[in-house]
Design an enzyme around this catalytic site. Structure first.
Site, PDB file in Angstrom:
ATOM      1  N   GLN A   1       0.996  -1.154   0.060  1.00  0.00           N
ATOM      2  CA  GLN A   1       0.036  -0.098   0.248  1.00  0.00           C
ATOM      3  C   GLN A   1       1.025   1.107   0.116  1.00  0.00           C
ATOM      4  OE1 GLN A   1      -3.433  -0.493  -0.497  1.00  0.00           O
ATOM      5  NE2 GLN A   1      -3.059   1.890  -0.906  1.00  0.00           N
TER       6      GLN A   1
ATOM      7  N   HIS B   1       2.406   3.054  -3.144  1.00  0.00           N
ATOM      8  CA  HIS B   1       1.534   3.845  -4.295  1.00  0.00           C
ATOM      9  C   HIS B   1       2.053   5.140  -4.232  1.00  0.00           C
ATOM     10  CE1 HIS B   1      -1.228   1.254  -6.023  1.00  0.00           C
ATOM     11  NE2 HIS B   1      -1.358   0.681  -4.823  1.00  0.00           N
TER      12      HIS B   1
ATOM     13  N   GLU C   1     -10.459   1.642   3.089  1.00  0.00           N
ATOM     14  CA  GLU C   1     -10.734   1.475   1.701  1.00  0.00           C
ATOM     15  C   GLU C   1     -10.306  -0.171   1.527  1.00  0.00           C
ATOM     16  OE1 GLU C   1      -7.481   2.903  -0.697  1.00  0.00           O
ATOM     17  OE2 GLU C   1      -8.709   2.414  -2.577  1.00  0.00           O
ATOM     18  N   HIS C   2      -9.017  -0.436   2.074  1.00  0.00           N
ATOM     19  CA  HIS C   2      -8.711  -2.097   1.909  1.00  0.00           C
ATOM     20  C   HIS C   2      -8.622  -2.624   3.377  1.00  0.00           C
ATOM     21  CE1 HIS C   2      -6.933  -0.268  -1.758  1.00  0.00           C
ATOM     22  NE2 HIS C   2      -7.361  -1.388  -2.151  1.00  0.00           N
TER      23      HIS C   2
ATOM     24  N   GLU D   1     -50.895  20.300  -0.014  1.00  0.00           N
ATOM     25  CA  GLU D   1     -49.952  21.012  -0.408  1.00  0.00           C
ATOM     26  C   GLU D   1     -50.242  22.274  -1.110  1.00  0.00           C
ATOM     27  OE1 GLU D   1     -47.086  17.922  -2.159  1.00  0.00           O
ATOM     28  OE2 GLU D   1     -46.771  17.245  -0.149  1.00  0.00           O
TER      29      GLU D   1
ATOM     30  N   ASP E   1      -5.978  -6.164  -6.248  1.00  0.00           N
ATOM     31  CA  ASP E   1      -5.500  -5.162  -7.065  1.00  0.00           C
ATOM     32  C   ASP E   1      -5.593  -5.278  -8.509  1.00  0.00           C
ATOM     33  OD1 ASP E   1      -5.380  -3.494  -4.963  1.00  0.00           O
ATOM     34  OD2 ASP E   1      -3.111  -3.657  -4.694  1.00  0.00           O
TER      35      ASP E   1
ATOM     36  N   HIS F   1     -52.237  19.211  -9.556  1.00  0.00           N
ATOM     37  CA  HIS F   1     -52.068  17.774  -9.290  1.00  0.00           C
ATOM     38  C   HIS F   1     -53.508  17.062  -8.793  1.00  0.00           C
ATOM     39  CE1 HIS F   1     -48.025  19.060  -9.051  1.00  0.00           C
ATOM     40  NE2 HIS F   1     -47.654  17.596  -8.739  1.00  0.00           N
TER      41      HIS F   1
END
Lengths: 439, 439
Positions: free
Chosen positions: A264, A267, A332-333, A420, A366, A425
């Site tokens: 990791q 990177h 993340e991992h 409303e 990966d 409508h």
């Protein structure tokens, strides 16, 4: 050579919580100058199209071109790259693509509908996006595996046309990236990058077709451009630095864990590697392994800096505390290098991808295990998911009321619409009420 | 009273395509002053928390309060509102909530996994977000139906805690909105609004808990604030003005179609209502109906302006041309008021919600048919979907390699990692190769 530095923490320390918060803190730098420059580039591409793309490619990438036609890589060139790369690389790319495709086929959604007692039909129809843009960074961080991970799910989803853009500074084209594009089914490739590429995909130029969604990682200019075109075009997440949280019971070979943390950290300098273990002696062993193994890495300097600035070896009380920390960090991992990883699973609420057991290092995921390697970073696994087929499909709600079904629903709708103060409508609904003798 | 004005177009006109493009053009105004002001508000809430919220609520909403405690509506107050509103309104809200819940339960996702021949397990685990913020506009556009449509899917998804925020200018609280919140299962309600409410939800204050995702519509300050906190917190789409595309074969009562078009136009002046029909006489009949029915509407002025500026009656050649136009427009609401709407369905690629048949006006879907009324606007149905349970859940990828499975995958990963010059990835994978006698 500088020594290995990595902080050690203990959850029993009084200030552990504060230290953890500092360790996890990450905020991408929002630079006013970058935003201004990106905004000008986007405006130029919107107003002058291809001419602006040619200018920026000459200016930023040093390309000696005078027309936009030179910005497209002929399709034939992708097939040539596939022939030219070493056989083992071609086979590895094909094997990886096949497994990624197989996994993602499990994500394909089906349209569904159901009919109510009165004949009213409700449902949802799944359709694929028509055209998607894939941004692939150029230069040092050009990863063919990312081409596969972004392109394959789009094709599995049924996207008609996949447009890849990638800057080629100085004209350098990475054959393995082109080969991956060929294998993944990319339809067209343009050698454009930066904010100008995002603008071209979002709004279209004479040569570059407008897409429905843009995916893929990029530098601060690309991320800023994505933020600025948000709303005009679909976007994937804006990724922060990559991170891993490894949990080990102390029974895995410490060299393995050291290398998993390194994988990791290599990177980039901002990447984060954290190890949790209830075994203090094991943490020491991993640190010893790290010191011994570090010099053998091609990116040792990046690893050293990443570990010193953002890495940590954390002594925990027990495995129960581990679950709370996992959910707090929302990694993340997540690598569960323990005897029975499946026992932890039901309590894990937030994590991008979970690597279970001593034989499942992140590196396998990966590249080729099958699931996507595009994952939510910086705690965003609390609300985001891995890239998948879902990101390239969309739903349309289906409503088909029977005459009697409409009549009943209209009574409810009428009350709510009048509550409303939306008269049209209400009347539109009331026209469908049967008891009054309508049609 | 001003006359009804609505443009009529004919697809056979030479400049039809240009006219359609102009008609559909919409770009939200990006105001530098608003962005600056929002950015200051967010910074103040992040640094001063509750104190800033109290100040803004005094300043913008005219609330006479001096502590943040006064900004929370006691839970008991929601139940009181439910008791206080008229019985028919309570019953209508409950009936609508029940149908919305039933429909959305069909969207609940299941975790899955599969085991490969060598024992490797791949899958994905579905989890709900923990805490979600729901923005409900105050003042004139306070819609209890929107509370149901945003809150019910979150609860069906399994969200633990739902925090509603809504400004109460002058201290006015809408009982029907509070009643809808009670029915939908909202957990806490704060009377805050604007950019300060978005900031409080995104980052948390002493009183307002930080959420994982913010949903719900808002004005330009709310939309700008959402854009600025993008990345720190999950967000739904940023909605543009609402629109409907009605397709009619000429066989529906023209009054019905006129009122269906009105029901969209009455939302606001920027709303868009377009009718497509191959029957010129029918288009005339609808226009006549419109002129006759318009004066009876409570929001006739808004309808008149919306139709004049953004409405259109379009004569088409045939129903085949209709499909191409639908996909070109990618409407938020598509009403197929034709004999066999299901025949068109397989060719419709882009639409938020599809209302099929003469007895399915949009108004039924807006309130109580079941599907969500939060839909992609302004052509974004090309890449976005209706709000749903999916928006409140997320996936974690699962990978558990067997010893032999890891060994095979590691060979592929090693080749690719070395091709990307990521040595640590390669070695981490290679440690798991069996033939070398590793463990």
């Amino acid at each position: 050579m500088a020594e290995l530095q990595i902080r050690t923490l203990d959850t029993r320390d009084n200030d552990f919580d504060i230290q953890l918060t500092k360790l996890l803190a990450w905020e991408s730098v929002s630079d006013q100058a970058v935003a201004q420059s990106v905004s000008e580039i986007i405006a130029a591409v919107r107003s002058r199209g291809d001419a602006a793309l040619v200018e920026y490619s000459r200016q930023f990438d040093g390309l000696d071109i005078d027309s936009a036609a030179a910005l497209e890589i002929p399709f034939q060139r992708l097939q040539e790259a596939l022939q030219r790369i070493p056989t083992d690389q071609r086979q590895a790319l094909e094997a990886a693509a096949k497994r990624v495709r197989q996994y993602h086929e499990h994500q394909n959604q089906q349209s569904w509908s159901y009919t109510e007692a009165d004949g009213t039909v409700l449902g949802q129809q799944i359709t694929a996006m028509e055209r998607v843009g894939l941004y692939v960074p150029g230069g040092k961080a050009t990863y063919p595996s990312s081409v596969l991970m972004n392109a394959v799910p789009a094709k599995v989803a049924g996207v008609d046309e996949l447009i890849m853009v990638s800057p080629t500074p100085g004209g350098f084209v990475n054959d393995m990236v082109l080969a991956a594009a060929a294998i993944a089914g990319v339809d067209r490739v343009f050698t454009i990058g930066g904010a100008q590429a995002v603008a071209a995909l979002a709004f279209g130029t004479e040569s570059v077709p407008k897409v429905d969604k843009i995916v893929g990682p990029g530098n601060i200019y690309v991320a800023t451009a994505k933020r600025q075109v948000f709303g005009s075009v679909g976007l994937d997440m804006i990724a922060g630095p990559s991170e891993i949280l490894v949990v080990c019971d102390g029974q895995t070979n410490p060299d393995w864990i050291a290398m998993d943390l390194f994988s990791q950290a290599e990177h980039d300098e901002d990447a984060q590697s954290i190890l949790l273990s209830p075994d203090a002696a094991f943490l020491d062993a991993v640190k010893t392994s790290m010191a011994r193994l570090l010099p053998g890495l091609s990116r040792a300097d990046i690893v050293r800096q990443s570990l010193a600035e953002r890495g940590a070896l954390v002594l925990v009380k027990d495995m129960e505390e581990v679950v709370a920390l996992i959910n707090r960090i929302a990694p993340e991992h997540l690598e569960l290098s323990v005897e029975e990883p499946e026992a932890l699973l039901p309590n894990i609420r937030h994590a991008g991808a979970i690597f279970m057991g001593r034989h499942t290092p992140e590196a396998l995921g990966d590249y080729c295990a099958g699931p996507n390697h595009v994952l939510p970073t910086s705690g965003t696994a609390r609300f985001s998911s891995p890239l998948g087929v879902y990101d390239f499909q969309k739903r349309s709600s289906l409503i088909q009321c029977s005459v009697s079904g409409a009549s009943e629903l209209a009574k409810t709708a009428s009350v709510l619409a009048r509550g409303e103060s939306l008269t049209a409508h209400a009347i539109s609904a009331e026209y469908r009420i049967q008891e009054e003798g309508n049609e």
